[in-house]
Write a protein that holds these residues in place. Sequence first.
Motif, PDB file in Angstrom:
ATOM      1  N   GLU A  96      -5.969  50.720 101.415  1.00 43.00           N
ATOM      2  CA  GLU A  96      -6.030  50.945 102.817  1.00 43.00           C
ATOM      3  C   GLU A  96      -6.277  49.711 103.154  1.00 43.00           C
ATOM      4  O   GLU A  96      -6.070  49.537 104.321  1.00 43.00           O
ATOM      5  CB  GLU A  96      -7.794  51.616 102.760  1.00 43.00           C
ATOM      6  N   GLY A  97      -6.175  48.250 102.419  1.00 44.80           N
ATOM      7  CA  GLY A  97      -6.054  47.079 102.409  1.00 44.80           C
ATOM      8  C   GLY A  97      -5.045  47.103 103.302  1.00 44.80           C
ATOM      9  O   GLY A  97      -4.298  45.919 103.814  1.00 44.80           O
ATOM     10  N   SER A  98      -3.696  46.926 102.021  1.00 44.06           N
ATOM     11  CA  SER A  98      -2.906  47.271 102.336  1.00 44.06           C
ATOM     12  C   SER A  98      -2.012  46.787 103.850  1.00 44.06           C
ATOM     13  O   SER A  98      -1.082  47.147 104.543  1.00 44.06           O
ATOM     14  CB  SER A  98      -1.560  47.646 101.844  1.00 44.06           C
ATOM     15  N   ARG A  99      -2.302  48.710 103.942  1.00 44.72           N
ATOM     16  CA  ARG A  99      -2.070  49.268 105.064  1.00 44.72           C
ATOM     17  C   ARG A  99      -2.557  48.666 106.683  1.00 44.72           C
ATOM     18  O   ARG A  99      -1.591  48.455 107.644  1.00 44.72           O
ATOM     19  CB  ARG A  99      -2.319  50.779 105.269  1.00 44.72           C
ATOM     20  N   LEU A 100      -3.484  48.107 106.832  1.00 46.42           N
ATOM     21  CA  LEU A 100      -4.270  47.187 107.513  1.00 46.42           C
ATOM     22  C   LEU A 100      -3.304  45.632 107.739  1.00 46.42           C
ATOM     23  O   LEU A 100      -3.195  45.833 108.975  1.00 46.42           O
ATOM     24  CB  LEU A 100      -5.711  46.730 107.086  1.00 46.42           C
ATOM     25  N   SER A 101      -3.486  45.473 107.004  1.00 46.19           N
ATOM     26  CA  SER A 101      -2.359  43.786 106.497  1.00 46.19           C
ATOM     27  C   SER A 101      -0.600  44.201 107.373  1.00 46.19           C
ATOM     28  O   SER A 101      -0.493  43.929 108.297  1.00 46.19           O
ATOM     29  CB  SER A 101      -2.108  43.613 105.294  1.00 46.19           C
ATOM     30  N   LEU A 102      -0.709  45.553 107.274  1.00 50.70           N
ATOM     31  CA  LEU A 102       1.095  46.081 107.420  1.00 50.70           C
ATOM     32  C   LEU A 102       0.693  45.721 109.094  1.00 50.70           C
ATOM     33  O   LEU A 102       1.554  45.434 110.301  1.00 50.70           O
ATOM     34  CB  LEU A 102       1.297  46.637 107.074  1.00 50.70           C
ATOM     35  N   ALA A 103      -0.441  47.018 109.314  1.00 50.18           N
ATOM     36  CA  ALA A 103      -0.428  47.206 110.963  1.00 50.18           C
ATOM     37  C   ALA A 103      -0.439  45.720 111.620  1.00 50.18           C
ATOM     38  O   ALA A 103      -0.349  45.730 112.699  1.00 50.18           O
ATOM     39  CB  ALA A 103      -1.570  47.864 111.145  1.00 50.18           C
ATOM     40  N   ARG A 104      -1.521  44.698 111.072  1.00 52.55           N
ATOM     41  CA  ARG A 104      -1.553  42.791 111.495  1.00 52.55           C
ATOM     42  C   ARG A 104       0.128  42.820 112.121  1.00 52.55           C
ATOM     43  O   ARG A 104      -0.166  42.178 113.024  1.00 52.55           O
ATOM     44  CB  ARG A 104      -2.801  42.640 111.528  1.00 52.55           C
ATOM     45  N   ALA A 105       1.187  42.571 111.097  1.00 49.59           N
ATOM     46  CA  ALA A 105       1.964  42.140 110.915  1.00 49.59           C
ATOM     47  C   ALA A 105       2.498  43.202 111.998  1.00 49.59           C
ATOM     48  O   ALA A 105       2.951  42.307 112.481  1.00 49.59           O
ATOM     49  CB  ALA A 105       3.095  42.426 109.742  1.00 49.59           C
ATOM     50  N   LEU A 106       2.876  44.390 112.177  1.00 47.85           N
ATOM     51  CA  LEU A 106       3.450  44.995 113.030  1.00 47.85           C
ATOM     52  C   LEU A 106       3.568  45.078 114.488  1.00 47.85           C
ATOM     53  O   LEU A 106       3.666  44.881 115.303  1.00 47.85           O
ATOM     54  CB  LEU A 106       2.909  46.242 113.009  1.00 47.85           C
ATOM     55  N   ALA A 107       1.905  44.618 114.644  1.00 46.08           N
ATOM     56  CA  ALA A 107       0.696  44.480 116.327  1.00 46.08           C
ATOM     57  C   ALA A 107       1.951  43.012 116.948  1.00 46.08           C
ATOM     58  O   ALA A 107       1.802  42.697 117.542  1.00 46.08           O
ATOM     59  CB  ALA A 107      -0.621  43.868 116.176  1.00 46.08           C
ATOM     60  N   ASP A 108       1.690  42.085 115.431  1.00 45.57           N
ATOM     61  CA  ASP A 108       1.867  40.546 115.675  1.00 45.57           C
ATOM     62  C   ASP A 108       3.534  40.919 116.166  1.00 45.57           C
ATOM     63  O   ASP A 108       4.039  40.529 117.118  1.00 45.57           O
ATOM     64  CB  ASP A 108       1.844  40.043 114.814  1.00 45.57           C
ATOM     65  N   VAL A 109       4.836  41.180 115.348  1.00 45.06           N
ATOM     66  CA  VAL A 109       5.805  41.419 116.324  1.00 45.06           C
ATOM     67  C   VAL A 109       6.134  42.258 117.067  1.00 45.06           C
ATOM     68  O   VAL A 109       7.361  41.368 117.765  1.00 45.06           O
ATOM     69  CB  VAL A 109       6.472  41.959 114.429  1.00 45.06           C
ATOM     70  N   LEU A 110       5.728  42.854 117.543  1.00 48.05           N
ATOM     71  CA  LEU A 110       5.590  43.764 118.100  1.00 48.05           C
ATOM     72  C   LEU A 110       5.637  43.422 119.625  1.00 48.05           C
ATOM     73  O   LEU A 110       6.080  43.495 121.234  1.00 48.05           O
ATOM     74  CB  LEU A 110       5.106  45.571 118.657  1.00 48.05           C
ATOM     75  N   ARG A 111       4.491  42.353 119.721  1.00 52.72           N
ATOM     76  CA  ARG A 111       4.212  41.572 120.997  1.00 52.72           C
ATOM     77  C   ARG A 111       4.619  40.098 121.181  1.00 52.72           C
ATOM     78  O   ARG A 111       4.248  39.502 121.741  1.00 52.72           O
ATOM     79  CB  ARG A 111       2.812  41.159 121.235  1.00 52.72           C
ATOM     80  N   MET A 141      -6.473  58.788 110.697  1.00 49.62           N
ATOM     81  CA  MET A 141      -5.756  57.892 111.926  1.00 49.62           C
ATOM     82  C   MET A 141      -5.896  56.845 111.632  1.00 49.62           C
ATOM     83  O   MET A 141      -6.950  56.435 112.363  1.00 49.62           O
ATOM     84  CB  MET A 141      -4.823  58.584 113.134  1.00 49.62           C
ATOM     85  N   ASP A 142      -4.988  56.268 110.925  1.00 53.12           N
ATOM     86  CA  ASP A 142      -5.174  54.487 110.745  1.00 53.12           C
ATOM     87  C   ASP A 142      -4.345  53.750 112.078  1.00 53.12           C
ATOM     88  O   ASP A 142      -3.977  54.085 112.816  1.00 53.12           O
ATOM     89  CB  ASP A 142      -5.419  53.867 109.572  1.00 53.12           C
ATOM     90  N   ALA A 143      -5.318  52.736 111.961  1.00 48.62           N
ATOM     91  CA  ALA A 143      -4.246  51.784 112.502  1.00 48.62           C
ATOM     92  C   ALA A 143      -2.553  51.559 112.298  1.00 48.62           C
ATOM     93  O   ALA A 143      -1.543  51.575 113.843  1.00 48.62           O
ATOM     94  CB  ALA A 143      -4.854  50.178 112.436  1.00 48.62           C
ATOM     95  N   LEU A 144      -2.512  51.581 111.337  1.00 48.41           N
ATOM     96  CA  LEU A 144      -0.778  51.664 110.834  1.00 48.41           C
ATOM     97  C   LEU A 144       0.005  52.269 111.625  1.00 48.41           C
ATOM     98  O   LEU A 144       1.494  52.702 112.242  1.00 48.41           O
ATOM     99  CB  LEU A 144      -0.690  51.396 109.250  1.00 48.41           C
ATOM    100  N   ASP A 145      -1.073  54.354 111.376  1.00 47.07           N
ATOM    101  CA  ASP A 145      -0.157  55.007 112.179  1.00 47.07           C
ATOM    102  C   ASP A 145      -0.481  54.864 113.553  1.00 47.07           C
ATOM    103  O   ASP A 145       0.642  55.755 114.519  1.00 47.07           O
ATOM    104  CB  ASP A 145      -1.254  56.456 111.773  1.00 47.07           C
ATOM    105  N   ARG A 146      -0.993  54.371 113.769  1.00 49.07           N
ATOM    106  CA  ARG A 146      -1.633  54.306 115.957  1.00 49.07           C
ATOM    107  C   ARG A 146       0.175  53.321 116.089  1.00 49.07           C
ATOM    108  O   ARG A 146       0.643  54.038 116.947  1.00 49.07           O
ATOM    109  CB  ARG A 146      -2.412  53.612 116.044  1.00 49.07           C
ATOM    110  N   LEU A 147       0.435  53.010 115.368  1.00 50.61           N
ATOM    111  CA  LEU A 147       1.322  51.315 115.235  1.00 50.61           C
ATOM    112  C   LEU A 147       3.041  52.057 114.725  1.00 50.61           C
ATOM    113  O   LEU A 147       4.207  51.315 114.903  1.00 50.61           O
ATOM    114  CB  LEU A 147       1.211  49.691 114.751  1.00 50.61           C
ATOM    115  N   ALA A 148       2.967  52.993 114.469  1.00 50.13           N
ATOM    116  CA  ALA A 148       3.642  53.570 113.302  1.00 50.13           C
ATOM    117  C   ALA A 148       4.950  53.754 114.483  1.00 50.13           C
ATOM    118  O   ALA A 148       6.672  53.060 114.056  1.00 50.13           O
ATOM    119  CB  ALA A 148       3.487  54.764 113.152  1.00 50.13           C
ATOM    120  N   GLU A 149       5.221  54.258 115.200  1.00 43.21           N
ATOM    121  CA  GLU A 149       6.252  54.483 116.499  1.00 43.21           C
ATOM    122  C   GLU A 149       7.154  53.664 116.908  1.00 43.21           C
ATOM    123  O   GLU A 149       8.095  53.327 117.031  1.00 43.21           O
ATOM    124  CB  GLU A 149       5.500  55.555 117.414  1.00 43.21           C
TER     125      GLU A 149
END
Length: 227
Positions: free
Chosen positions: A130-145, A1-9
């Motif tokens: 892998e790189g794209s999933r990390l970039s998308l995870a960062r974007a989701l983290a930003d918008v969530l907060r 499980m990577d960062a994107l999986d953890r932020l998915a829900e």
Amino acid sequence: MDALDRLAEPGLDLLRRVDTLLAAGAPEGHPVWPLLRRMQVLPGEAVRGFLDLSPAPLATAGHAVRRHVRAYDEVGAALTDPVLWSGPAASRYGQARTALLRHLDEGPESLVGRLESTAGYADALADWVEGSRLSLARALADVLRSAEAVTVVAATALPGAVNQPRPTGPGAVAAAEIATRVLAVLCVAYDGAETLLRQWGPSLAESRWRAPVVERTRYDSPTRVGW
């Protein structure tokens, strides 16, 4: 499980709300419009599709292809064994063997060359995922907060809150801002995939057989027609 999986829900819950608001409209002239036209999908659906991409199967495919390279090496080694006979037949065999060795492993257009390119392409795609999933995870983290996330949740929290389209309301503006940030990351990701295909495409073409050049000997006779 990577960062994107953890932020998915939580990410998908927010983007579901964003999609609901965008379905009612977005501010005219907002930067989200070109992204929506290009992607032809709302951000929530786009992220759900991207979640299915995993680098592991691509990396495994690269390793599997490289195992075939070793098998071709063994075949090539067998073909290089010395021939203990001579004459016209041995000469023809030598010409055919040379052509086969060239087809197996001589340059990037050979079978081995194409296999190595295929493995390299699989590795490059795995790195891209892998790189794209990390970039998308960062974007989701930003918008969530972000403050926009609070506005979107507030606009969709009450039953019937989005039944009346208000493309210029605070919720619609916030949804458009979030969608812009998420879709922009996905656009960059898909641009990267297209770049990889352009770069690797020529190396993935079919390896064509090049027939041996037959050198006629004095024992050869011309073909007779009509017998």
